[in-house]
Design a protein around this motif. Structure first.
Motif, PDB file in Angstrom:
ATOM      1  N   THR A  65      45.549  14.074  66.434  1.00 52.26           N
ATOM      2  CA  THR A  65      44.118  13.754  66.478  1.00 52.26           C
ATOM      3  C   THR A  65      43.271  15.004  66.715  1.00 52.26           C
ATOM      4  O   THR A  65      42.072  14.995  66.418  1.00 52.26           O
ATOM      5  N   ILE A  66      43.849  16.095  67.211  1.00 53.29           N
ATOM      6  CA  ILE A  66      43.107  17.350  67.378  1.00 53.29           C
ATOM      7  C   ILE A  66      42.608  17.858  66.028  1.00 53.29           C
ATOM      8  O   ILE A  66      41.629  18.633  65.959  1.00 53.29           O
ATOM      9  N   LYS A  67      43.227  17.418  64.942  1.00 57.23           N
ATOM     10  CA  LYS A  67      42.843  17.891  63.611  1.00 57.23           C
ATOM     11  C   LYS A  67      41.431  17.456  63.237  1.00 57.23           C
ATOM     12  O   LYS A  67      40.787  18.090  62.392  1.00 57.23           O
ATOM     13  N   LEU A  68      40.928  16.393  63.861  1.00 60.39           N
ATOM     14  CA  LEU A  68      39.536  15.996  63.653  1.00 60.39           C
ATOM     15  C   LEU A  68      38.604  17.116  64.100  1.00 60.39           C
ATOM     16  O   LEU A  68      37.601  17.426  63.425  1.00 60.39           O
ATOM     17  N   PHE A  69      38.903  17.744  65.227  1.00 60.45           N
ATOM     18  CA  PHE A  69      38.075  18.827  65.746  1.00 60.45           C
ATOM     19  C   PHE A  69      38.249  20.103  64.930  1.00 60.45           C
ATOM     20  O   PHE A  69      37.293  20.864  64.753  1.00 60.45           O
ATOM     21  N   ILE A  70      39.454  20.351  64.432  1.00 58.36           N
ATOM     22  CA  ILE A  70      39.679  21.516  63.586  1.00 58.36           C
ATOM     23  C   ILE A  70      38.887  21.369  62.289  1.00 58.36           C
ATOM     24  O   ILE A  70      38.264  22.335  61.803  1.00 58.36           O
ATOM     25  N   GLN A  71      38.883  20.171  61.726  1.00 57.45           N
ATOM     26  CA  GLN A  71      38.082  19.905  60.531  1.00 57.45           C
ATOM     27  C   GLN A  71      36.610  20.213  60.800  1.00 57.45           C
ATOM     28  O   GLN A  71      35.949  20.929  60.024  1.00 57.45           O
ATOM     29  N   ILE A 132      44.082  26.259  58.000  1.00 53.10           N
ATOM     30  CA  ILE A 132      42.672  26.094  58.332  1.00 53.10           C
ATOM     31  C   ILE A 132      42.347  26.762  59.672  1.00 53.10           C
ATOM     32  O   ILE A 132      41.298  27.402  59.817  1.00 53.10           O
ATOM     33  N   ILE A 133      43.240  26.646  60.642  1.00 54.47           N
ATOM     34  CA  ILE A 133      43.019  27.338  61.919  1.00 54.47           C
ATOM     35  C   ILE A 133      42.857  28.831  61.674  1.00 54.47           C
ATOM     36  O   ILE A 133      41.945  29.480  62.216  1.00 54.47           O
ATOM     37  N   ASP A 134      43.725  29.405  60.839  1.00 51.84           N
ATOM     38  CA  ASP A 134      43.635  30.834  60.553  1.00 51.84           C
ATOM     39  C   ASP A 134      42.343  31.181  59.826  1.00 51.84           C
ATOM     40  O   ASP A 134      41.726  32.215  60.103  1.00 51.84           O
ATOM     41  N   ARG A 135      41.926  30.341  58.883  1.00 52.20           N
ATOM     42  CA  ARG A 135      40.688  30.622  58.149  1.00 52.20           C
ATOM     43  C   ARG A 135      39.480  30.573  59.085  1.00 52.20           C
ATOM     44  O   ARG A 135      38.493  31.302  58.884  1.00 52.20           O
ATOM     45  N   ILE A 136      39.534  29.722  60.095  1.00 48.04           N
ATOM     46  CA  ILE A 136      38.451  29.649  61.085  1.00 48.04           C
ATOM     47  C   ILE A 136      38.417  30.912  61.925  1.00 48.04           C
ATOM     48  O   ILE A 136      37.340  31.355  62.355  1.00 48.04           O
ATOM     49  N   GLY A 137      39.588  31.509  62.144  1.00 48.83           N
ATOM     50  CA  GLY A 137      39.658  32.733  62.930  1.00 48.83           C
ATOM     51  C   GLY A 137      40.659  32.683  64.055  1.00 48.83           C
ATOM     52  O   GLY A 137      40.705  33.592  64.893  1.00 48.83           O
ATOM     53  N   GLY A 138      41.468  31.610  64.118  1.00 43.52           N
ATOM     54  CA  GLY A 138      42.479  31.491  65.150  1.00 43.52           C
ATOM     55  C   GLY A 138      42.125  30.475  66.213  1.00 43.52           C
ATOM     56  O   GLY A 138      41.078  29.821  66.165  1.00 43.52           O
ATOM     57  N   ILE A 139      43.007  30.339  67.182  1.00 43.23           N
ATOM     58  CA  ILE A 139      42.874  29.289  68.199  1.00 43.23           C
ATOM     59  C   ILE A 139      41.585  29.438  68.991  1.00 43.23           C
ATOM     60  O   ILE A 139      40.844  28.463  69.183  1.00 43.23           O
ATOM     61  N   GLN A 140      41.288  30.630  69.460  1.00 51.45           N
ATOM     62  CA  GLN A 140      40.079  30.806  70.269  1.00 51.45           C
ATOM     63  C   GLN A 140      38.822  30.532  69.451  1.00 51.45           C
ATOM     64  O   GLN A 140      37.848  29.971  69.974  1.00 51.45           O
ATOM     65  N   ALA A 141      38.838  30.909  68.183  1.00 55.64           N
ATOM     66  CA  ALA A 141      37.682  30.631  67.330  1.00 55.64           C
ATOM     67  C   ALA A 141      37.463  29.132  67.167  1.00 55.64           C
ATOM     68  O   ALA A 141      36.313  28.659  67.162  1.00 55.64           O
ATOM     69  N   VAL A 142      38.554  28.376  67.040  1.00 53.33           N
ATOM     70  CA  VAL A 142      38.426  26.914  66.971  1.00 53.33           C
ATOM     71  C   VAL A 142      37.811  26.379  68.258  1.00 53.33           C
ATOM     72  O   VAL A 142      36.880  25.558  68.237  1.00 53.33           O
ATOM     73  N   ASN A 143      38.326  26.840  69.392  1.00 54.77           N
ATOM     74  CA  ASN A 143      37.777  26.376  70.670  1.00 54.77           C
ATOM     75  C   ASN A 143      36.320  26.773  70.849  1.00 54.77           C
ATOM     76  O   ASN A 143      35.529  26.022  71.426  1.00 54.77           O
ATOM     77  N   ASN A 144      35.942  27.943  70.337  1.00 59.03           N
ATOM     78  CA  ASN A 144      34.536  28.336  70.400  1.00 59.03           C
ATOM     79  C   ASN A 144      33.660  27.346  69.643  1.00 59.03           C
ATOM     80  O   ASN A 144      32.558  26.997  70.095  1.00 59.03           O
ATOM     81  N   LEU A 156      42.252  23.192  71.845  1.00 59.42           N
ATOM     82  CA  LEU A 156      43.393  23.600  71.023  1.00 59.42           C
ATOM     83  C   LEU A 156      44.091  24.754  71.726  1.00 59.42           C
ATOM     84  O   LEU A 156      43.478  25.789  71.981  1.00 59.42           O
ATOM     85  N   ASN A 157      45.366  24.583  72.052  1.00 57.81           N
ATOM     86  CA  ASN A 157      46.133  25.618  72.744  1.00 57.81           C
ATOM     87  C   ASN A 157      47.258  26.226  71.902  1.00 57.81           C
ATOM     88  O   ASN A 157      47.817  27.255  72.288  1.00 57.81           O
ATOM     89  N   ARG A 158      47.592  25.586  70.796  1.00 56.25           N
ATOM     90  CA  ARG A 158      48.671  26.119  69.967  1.00 56.25           C
ATOM     91  C   ARG A 158      48.521  25.650  68.533  1.00 56.25           C
ATOM     92  O   ARG A 158      47.808  24.691  68.234  1.00 56.25           O
ATOM     93  N   TYR A 159      49.206  26.344  67.641  1.00 53.45           N
ATOM     94  CA  TYR A 159      49.316  25.928  66.247  1.00 53.45           C
ATOM     95  C   TYR A 159      50.265  24.724  66.151  1.00 53.45           C
ATOM     96  O   TYR A 159      50.963  24.365  67.108  1.00 53.45           O
ATOM     97  N   MET A 160      50.299  24.123  64.963  1.00 54.65           N
ATOM     98  CA  MET A 160      51.165  22.972  64.749  1.00 54.65           C
ATOM     99  C   MET A 160      52.601  23.426  64.477  1.00 54.65           C
ATOM    100  O   MET A 160      52.847  24.298  63.638  1.00 54.65           O
ATOM    101  N   ARG A 161      53.520  22.854  65.232  1.00 53.18           N
ATOM    102  CA  ARG A 161      54.968  22.952  65.016  1.00 53.18           C
ATOM    103  C   ARG A 161      55.473  24.395  64.978  1.00 53.18           C
ATOM    104  O   ARG A 161      56.416  24.709  64.225  1.00 53.18           O
ATOM    105  N   ILE A 162      54.887  25.254  65.781  1.00 59.80           N
ATOM    106  CA  ILE A 162      55.442  26.592  65.999  1.00 59.80           C
ATOM    107  C   ILE A 162      56.332  26.490  67.224  1.00 59.80           C
ATOM    108  O   ILE A 162      55.854  26.340  68.346  1.00 59.80           O
ATOM    109  N   GLN A 163      57.643  26.570  67.031  1.00 60.27           N
ATOM    110  CA  GLN A 163      58.579  26.214  68.092  1.00 60.27           C
ATOM    111  C   GLN A 163      58.437  27.107  69.323  1.00 60.27           C
ATOM    112  O   GLN A 163      58.566  26.638  70.459  1.00 60.27           O
ATOM    113  N   SER A 164      58.165  28.382  69.127  1.00 58.12           N
ATOM    114  CA  SER A 164      58.034  29.270  70.278  1.00 58.12           C
ATOM    115  C   SER A 164      56.868  28.868  71.170  1.00 58.12           C
ATOM    116  O   SER A 164      56.948  28.975  72.408  1.00 58.12           O
TER     117      SER A 164
END
Length: 283
Positions: A65-71, A132-144, A156-164
């Protein structure tokens, strides 16, 4: 993709709306009180300020559901001329992560960013989301952008399905009231500094994972939603607009229960969605 047929909104007396909201709240308690764990519930009329809420002030694990905010964050940048969603993007092998029903195996394929945003919300494609997160500018840019829209309890604290990042304990969090307010603004074309709401709403229609609030409403209501689930933590969420006879309610329901495998309560979500539509048809 075709936009769903638009109907003329029918104003209801405010007393009727408050009465319907009370019935919706009673239906929620009847259906979900037997479920343990953490639950947040928020419902508001699309054309007014009336609402009912249960534990809707805090934040819970968001799953998709976080993808609504990323959109919304992406199209906020479009509105300021900082991002061109008509631009093409060629998918790289390094973009691909699990649970990507559209982009899986599509390295080398080219799509517009608008198409990739649709893959993110309609198909919950995780690779599309990370692009899309990267095109926005990354995690902090999304939160901004989330903060710029006035939302303080969704992060938003992490990307989707990045295991690390998952192994590091990073999780994304959403607030039921904020998510409902955001979807209400998209639906009403009132999102601050944004003229892309029609496109955004179109992306949210005909959801591929139509298993929660909107599951039983294909013939009885018009719906737009962004569900999400995570079997690791028993998360099942949905944020939806349900419209019947030209009137709509915006519903946010977040659940997290160790007794859920991420799909355990789909029938209860669907039961509640059907109850909401039935309450609206009474008038």
């Amino acid at each position: 993709m075709l936009v769903k047929k638009t109907t003329v909104a029918i104003k209801a007396p405010r007393s009727v709306i408050q009465g319907e909201l009370n019935q919706i709240l009673a239906s929620y308690h009847s259906i979900f009180n037997s479920i343990g764990g953490n639950k947040s519930f928020y419902v508001t009329s699309s054309d007014g300020t009336e609402f009912v809420a249960v534990n809707a002030d805090g934040a819970q694990r968001s799953a998709s559901t976080i993808k609504l905010f990323i959109q919304a964050a992406a199209y906020q940048k479009v509105a300021r001329g900082e991002l061109n969603m008509n631009a093409n993007y060629t998918v790289k092998a390094t973009d691909l992560v699990p649970a990507s029903p559209i982009l899986d195996g599509k390295a080398g394929s080219t799509y517009s960013l608008n198409e990739i945003a649709r893959f993110m919300v309609q198909y919950s494609d995780n690779s599309a989301t990370n692009i899309i997160i990267d095109r926005i500018g990354g995690i902090q840019a999304v939160n901004n952008e989330i903060r710029r829209m006035g939302y303080t309890n969704t992060t938003l604290n992490r990307y989707m399905r990045i295991q690390s990042q998952i192994d590091a304990g990073l999780e994304n969090y959403i607030n039921a009231q904020e998510a409902s307010d955001l979807l209400k603004n998209i639906y009403n074309n009132t999102l601050q500094n944004n003229n892309s709401e029609v496109l955004m709403l179109n992306q949210l229609s005909n959801n591929y994972y139509n298993w929660w609030l909107t599951a039983n409403l294909s013939t009885s209501a018009s719906t737009w939603d962004k569900p999400g689930n995570d079997p690791r933590f028993g998360v099942e969420n949905d944020i939806a607009v349900i419209r019947v006879n030209g009137r709509a309610y915006v519903v946010g329901l977040l659940t997290q229960h160790t007794g859920s495998n991420g799909l355990s309560y789909t029938s209860k979500f669907a039961q509640l969605g059907a109850a909401i539509a039935a309450i609206m048809r009474q008038r």
